[in-house]
Design an enzyme around this catalytic site. Sequence first.
Site, mmCIF file in Angstrom:
data_model
loop_
_atom_site.group_PDB
_atom_site.id
_atom_site.type_symbol
_atom_site.label_atom_id
_atom_site.label_comp_id
_atom_site.label_asym_id
_atom_site.label_seq_id
_atom_site.Cartn_x
_atom_site.Cartn_y
_atom_site.Cartn_z
ATOM 1 N N ASP A 96 0.824 -1.204 0.000
ATOM 2 C CA ASP A 96 0.000 0.000 0.000
ATOM 3 C C ASP A 96 0.863 1.261 0.000
ATOM 4 O OD1 ASP A 96 -2.706 1.268 0.424
ATOM 5 O OD2 ASP A 96 -1.690 1.995 2.224
ATOM 6 N N GLU A 122 1.039 -0.592 -5.146
ATOM 7 C CA GLU A 122 0.051 0.461 -5.369
ATOM 8 C C GLU A 122 0.845 1.763 -5.477
ATOM 9 O OE1 GLU A 122 -3.448 3.164 -3.585
ATOM 10 O OE2 GLU A 122 -1.799 2.414 -2.384
#
Length: 773
Positions: free
Chosen positions: A442, A495
Amino acid sequence: MTARPAGKTSTAKKAPASATAKKASAADLPAVRKEPAPERPAVRKAPPLDPGDRARLLAGEHHDPHGVLGAHPVRGGVVVRVLRPFAREVAVLAKGRRVVLHDDGDGLFSGLLPLLRKVPAYELRVRYDEGPELEVQDPYRFLPSLGDLDLHLIGEGRHEELWTALGSRIMTHEGVTGTRFAVWAPNARGVRLTGAFTYWGAGLPMRSLGSTGVWELFVPGLGEGTVYKYDITRPDGSHTLRADPMARRTECPPNTASIVTESHHAWGDAEWMERRGVRPAHEAPLSVYEVHLASWRPGLTYRELAEQLPAYVRDLGFTHVEFMPVTEHPFGGSWGYQVTGFYAPTARMGTPDDFKHLVDALHRAGIGVLMDWVPAHFPKDDWALAEFDGRPLYEHEDPRRSHHPDWGTLEFDYGRKEVRNFLVANAVYWCQEFHIDGLRVDAVASMLYLDYSREHGEWVPNEFGGRENPDAVAFLQEMNATVYRRCPGIVTFAEESTAWDGVTRATDQVGPGGFGGLGFGMKWNMGWMHDSLEYVQKEPVHRKYHHDEMTFSMVYAYSENYILPISHDEVVHGKRSLVSKMPGDWWQQRANHRAYLGFMWAHPGKQLLYMGQEFAQGGEWSADHGPDWWLLDPAYGAAADHRGVQNLVRDLNTVYTATPSLWERDTSPEGFAWVVGDAADDNVFAFLRFDGFGSPLLAVSNFSPVVRQDYRLGVPDTFAAWTEVLNTDAGRYGGSDVVGTDPVKTESVPWHGRESSVRMTLPPLATVWLRPA
């Protein structure tokens, strides 16, 4: 005797002393002697304890409690010293004799066992108030339970199985079973272990293991289920009570203590683990169903989820699930993205073994398991990682490098070898211990850029004057290299929302920016997601002015290995669910939704769809109640509309998985060719996908609400006819059922730069897949 203070507890109001003592003895200690105590022989008084040692012990500041507590030879015998706050009486059992120690006050007891030249085997007998006498081993008679190799690797920041050295671990040490506790706190003046076994009062002092900054204590008799924390004395002499950063199990929030655990799960996924890496992920079918476990079916445990989730995902044909973060977090509203327990699955749905059971069940159903991993930041809770030992430790010491302006959290100090080791080992831990098949990392962009979400003057350039964070680059490269080496068959996803060069390039290949590749297996294509959603949200009459938003992705499609995500971020915070983004009435919204999914599944790159979007949920996702499953209830009047979209997703996955043209050459330009990419006035896109043998699939999308008759498309002249294999306008999906039942013949009419072409009917707001008949 010293009066017992009100001790801190992590769970409930402390019970009366005698009741607490009995509970602690049953849960945490090995045996209870209830028979009447024998006659108490006199004991000689021990030499006085050095006042400095006494003061440091009582203040929780002693770096070597084993040097003063326990049994030690002195002139005239062996002196035994014990620190047991709240105890009424402590006795030593040695060589068949029971000797009561002197009460020296403040929980200290001591005595001299005369005429002994060396320390004998001994045990302690401890009595609290009027309760039973407890039979315990002395923690301070044991040598360190951490070996030199562990300490060397910790010191080097290269312990790839750090969880086996730090944290709590049940073990047999010097022939005695107990639990070893070890914590990294290099700035601490002292560390004590506390829990129900110390009545949440003054804890058991731990010893410092030299320059590593590690504090260690082996406590015999403590075992699985023991609840504990660390009482850390900061450099300024104040105290802070902390959860274990390496805890592999935690209390259920809002409680925050750590729990000693040991795995008993017997894995049944050997076949899956053996074959998962046979084909590289970028050359294999990969269709991901993203899940927030706590709200998929609210109230279900890991084991209950294991009975429902695998069957549902398998029925819809997804190859993988991706869990939003499952690591422990205090605030459910963060959806798991503000982590305090990096090594513990959240206790909200069960134990670590329960989570393993869920992963095992998915594997046995033929479904891979990916999980979101959050090494970019952590919250500021005062019982967790923030200023863990009184100074910045896991976070950077410079506030301009540590405080995240967007989320009110702290960023890790990737330049500190121990912090980097904590995170790299954590990635290995989930893949190795829980059989996770891939990590979606993330917020990678926030790690890579020093000026991320910061204004001028709020950030410090790197040593070269740039905005890149070389420490974060080195960390990501080390993480990827380590997990790929240690865990064959896994895949990592970034990401990363910018155009950073070389996200999925090998770490030893230096790019134009001077950095080696980050080493990820795949990257989320955020550009495709935002551009394509911008296009489909337009009214069809306006789409011709935004045609490039659907074609631009092919300009950079092979710069990285991509996955196309329609994730949780796109269906919350006022962004509306996928079907609700679409223009028009309810029929048109669903038709647009279906056409878009058909375009997405055919586009180069892997697919990810968030839960609820597979049946066109109209409302935004809420972590409080999850997907609107009632929309599929036959008693609901529009259930057929939602089941139609669900049927389409099932068929998309079925045809996709069985058609190598759609996935085998996702990362190769030879796997794609435009048929027509400039039909803006028609709102039409058509392209070919090819497998490794050159076998094609023709994908045609009509994002106009009109039927286009005899629409001519150029095709390879190798094949005599083409037949529909999927049509998003089919009646069973809720469409108008403009489908081609007969093969479309190839004609020797040059079109779109090809020698041959076909004429076909394009359904309204639909995507059609065809392959050679």
